[in-house]
Design an enzyme around this catalytic site. Structure first.
Site, PDB file in Angstrom:
ATOM      1  N   THR A 174      13.203  14.652  48.112  1.00 20.26           N
ATOM      2  CA  THR A 174      14.299  13.670  48.056  1.00 20.26           C
ATOM      3  C   THR A 174      15.593  14.382  48.413  1.00 20.26           C
ATOM      4  OG1 THR A 174      13.168  12.478  46.302  1.00 20.26           O
ATOM      5  CG2 THR A 174      15.506  12.091  46.394  1.00 20.26           C
TER       6      THR A 174
ATOM      7  N   ASP B 120       4.688   6.280  42.855  1.00 28.58           N
ATOM      8  CA  ASP B 120       5.619   6.189  41.719  1.00 28.58           C
ATOM      9  C   ASP B 120       5.237   5.040  40.779  1.00 28.58           C
ATOM     10  OD1 ASP B 120       7.120   8.349  42.404  1.00 28.58           O
ATOM     11  OD2 ASP B 120       8.916   7.259  42.959  1.00 28.58           O
TER      12      ASP B 120
ATOM     13  N   SER C 222      13.447   7.313  39.623  1.00 29.36           N
ATOM     14  CA  SER C 222      14.385   8.042  38.751  1.00 29.36           C
ATOM     15  C   SER C 222      15.677   8.342  39.495  1.00 29.36           C
ATOM     16  CB  SER C 222      13.777   9.377  38.321  1.00 29.36           C
ATOM     17  OG  SER C 222      12.557   9.164  37.660  1.00 29.36           O
TER      18      SER C 222
ATOM     19  N   GLY D  17      14.653  15.481  42.724  1.00 32.21           N
ATOM     20  CA  GLY D  17      13.943  16.179  41.645  1.00 32.21           C
ATOM     21  C   GLY D  17      12.960  15.329  40.858  1.00 32.21           C
TER      22      GLY D  17
HETATM   23  O1  DON Z   1      12.059   7.611  43.260  1.00 38.36           O
HETATM   24  C1  DON Z   1      11.788   8.594  42.600  1.00 38.36           C
HETATM   25  O2  DON Z   1      12.185   8.773  41.493  1.00 38.36           O
HETATM   26  C2  DON Z   1      10.947   9.697  43.222  1.00 38.36           C
HETATM   27  N1  DON Z   1      10.143   9.171  44.278  1.00 38.36           N
HETATM   28  C3  DON Z   1      11.875  10.766  43.711  1.00 38.36           C
HETATM   29  C4  DON Z   1      11.111  11.972  44.153  1.00 38.36           C
HETATM   30  C5  DON Z   1      11.971  13.161  44.173  1.00 38.36           C
HETATM   31  O3  DON Z   1      13.096  13.160  43.754  1.00 38.36           O
HETATM   32  C6  DON Z   1      11.414  14.389  44.680  1.00 38.36           C
HETATM   33  N2  DON Z   1      12.474  15.412  44.743  1.00 38.36           N
HETATM   34  N3  DON Z   1      12.613  16.486  44.953  1.00 38.36           N
END
Ligand code: DON
Length: 585
Positions: free
Chosen positions: A403, A443, A469, A490
């Site tokens: 992300t 997710d 998140s 994260g």
């Molecule tokens: O939407 C979310 O919360 C997750 N798919 C985000 C994934 C994420 O932050 C990975 N990061 N390094």
């Protein structure tokens, strides 16, 4: 159906409004834990970047430069964010792009108004709650279902950015694509991080077109410094630049996405061109709350970001938080985090599908705050019973890295916080026309009910958005002026990363660079998590003495933050754990 969806939305809006109007009470609890003496003051690796007019902090220098170029042309914060995001798609393909989704918070200085935009991916119409179960009705492993078509949600980023541009853009839409198109055509140097992540991933799980792009014929990852060209992405971006969202959601690009998903050699999926044509990005009510006299606004459901951050802060809030990195402060924040995560995991999901109780109700928060002892950890927290709590099962969904976050303030004082994602590193590893498709549907909870048969709020349903998140966040000073623009990647660690940064600035008065570099820690209702390289800090032993189980792990946060000082000067902090850069004038 239509009416009931709107009723739910209206109720949610009322709850949010109530939240907005109620200050969170300051507590009078007398605290017994002595403020432990802080370890040596923390020194960041560099000073924050300063500017007086405008600034962008993004996950890659080329993206920050593209954003600044737009700002210098008189572009708005929204314009800069869109241009930077398109470059990120190319140069940081492991993290985000038009094959994925995101959330964006926008602050309009002229009318002091905050808008929240939802570009979260949706489950295809054919998706059912047993999507990620095996033939014995047991959840399959994440690693098993991530690669291929089954995990891919209908991408939302382009639709969301088009909506943001319609509301807040100044420069022509097509202009915002030029830096990314030029770099895609002429090539960009593969970064050390991208090369390393490719080497770690190896070529095997990538679909053929992605493998040919990221690896040479022997399966070796493109090395750092290799000039990588992506003419297919240049063509895709040109189509979107010319035709807008229709260029993506209708016609050949949409057809190719559906074909790639359905014909994937691994885990073929069920997305149709109609699912893609039906995608709608939403303007949503931001979720706002109070902390230490500030107002903090963020992204509500389907993200758990703002609600869980605001709950954590409200539960940890004391007249005196404790010194920088004292045992008292870390203990309070970790205990508050446990309570907030227990509620998150039970109640938060897509509010167009489930009723979410008022997790910021002041009486409920007081009750939960009383569960925090300053002399001993509570161990594992249970979800509470907020007003109107529905029957909901406990959800054990986990997420993992992939992300990016960018923060912008323009010359007129408008701001954008944009967090975007393709979920895990390199998403589903399926590439279409030069961009990677997300694996966002992982997710969702893989199970649809818990052991007691209670339905899990975040179960898969057709057209639903998986719980996130992501937490693009805006902080306003007691007088109402914009004070911070921030967010991070994260997975669910985004929430403690953002909490750390807010406390670092608000309670400890640290600058933008120092707050991003402070050791990362988290209380996600598991053990007390501390960033690997800080595991030997003396404060960790003090936490052990309070009964905390300690877990150490890498926590590569990627916080990208702008602080606006009371005199209007801007201070940018980019997280050295990733490749971000702050740039401004
Ligand atoms: O939407 C979310 O919360 C997750 N798919 C985000 C994934 C994420 O932050 C990975 N990061 N390094």
């Amino acid at each position: 159906m239509e009416a009931s969806v709107h009723n739910k939305k209206d109720r949610r809006t009322m709850k949010t409004f109530t939240t907005l109007c109620l200050s969170i009470l300051t507590f009078s609890a007398v605290l017994t834990l002595e403020s432990a003496k802080a370890d040596d003051e923390f020194s960041p690796s560099r000073a924050p970047v300063e500017a007086t007019r405008q600034m962008i902090v993004a996950g890659h220098p080329l993206a920050a430069e593209a954003g600044l170029e737009m700002l210098r042309e008189g572009g708005s914060a929204a314009d800069a964010a869109i241009a930077a995001q398109m470059v990120l798609n190319l140069v940081e393909p492991q993290s985000s792009g038009i094959g994925g989704g995101g959330f964006l918070l926008h602050y309009s200085a002229a009318n002091a108004f905050v808008n929240a935009y939802d570009g979260r991916e949706t489950a295809p119409a054919a998706a059912t709650p047993d999507r990620f179960l095996d033939e014995n009705s047991q959840p399959r492993s994440r690693a098993d279902v991530i690669p291929g078509g089954l995990s891919v949600g209908v991408p939302g980023l382009v639709a969301m950015l088009e909506l943001v541009h319609a509301d807040h853009g100044v420069l022509p839409w097509a202009r915002l694509f030029e830096p990314a198109i030029e770099l895609a055509e002429n090539g960009f140097p593969v970064s050390e991080r991208l090369s390393r992540l490719l080497s770690e991933a190896g070529p095997d799980l990538f679909a053929a077109s992605a493998r040919a792009y990221f690896f040479d014929e022997s399966g070796t990852a493109r090395p750092s410094g290799f000039i990588l060209k992506n003419p297919e992405l240049a063509d895709t971006l040109r189509r979107i630049a010319t035709k807008g969202g229709d260029g993506f959601y209708l016609g050949e690009i949409a057809r190719d996405i559906a074909v790639a998903v359905r014909s994937s050699a691994t885990n073929p999926g069920d997305m149709t061109p109609q699912d893609i044509a039906d995608y709608v990005a939403h303007r949503r009510q931001p979720v706002c709350g109070r902390y230490q006299r500030r107002t903090i606004c963020g992204m509500g459901p389907p993200s758990s970001g703002a609600l869980t951050i605001l709950q954590t802060l409200a539960l940890a809030e004391r007249p005196f938080m404790g010194r920088q990195f004292s045992a008292r402060a870390l203990h309070l924040v970790a205990e508050a985090g446990k309570l907030a995560f227990a509620d998150r995991n039970r109640f938060i999901a897509d509010s167009d599908f489930v009723d979410i109780p008022d997790l910021l109700d002041p009486d409920y928060l007081s009750e939960r705050r009383n569960l925090i002892s300053t002399s001993r950890t509570m161990g594992r927290a249970e979800a509470g019973t907020p007003p109107d709590a529905p029957r909901a099962g406990r959800d054990g969904t986990r997420t993992s890295p992939g992300t990016t976050h960018l923060s912008v303030v323009d010359a007129d004082g408008n701001a954008v916080a944009l967090t975007s994602t393709i979920e895990t590193r390199f998403g589903s590893r399926v590439m279409v026309r030069g961009f990677l498709l997300n694996n966002e549907l992982t997710d969702f909870s893989f199970a649809f009910e818990d052991d007691e048969g209670s339905p899990i709020a975040n179960r898969v349903e057709p057209g639903k958005r998986p719980r996130s998140s992501m937490a693009p966040t805006l902080v306003f000073a007691p007088e109402g002026d914009l004070e911070m623009v921030l967010g991070a990647p994260g997975g669910s660690l985004i929430i403690p990363y953002v909490v750390k940064a807010i406390i670092g600035h608000v309670d400890w008065s640290l600058d933008a660079q120092t707050i991003v570099e402070l050791p990362n820690f988290a209380g996600r209702n598991r053990a007390f998590e501390i960033e690997e390289r800080y595991a030997n800090m003396p404060v960790i032993d003090q936490l052990r003495a309070l009964g905390h189980e300690i877990r150490t792990q890498p926590m590569p946060s990627g916080l990208n933050v702008i602080i606006r000082k009371s005199d209007g000067r801007l201070e940018g902090g980019a997280d050295p754990r990733r490749e971000g850069m702050a740039a401004g004038d």
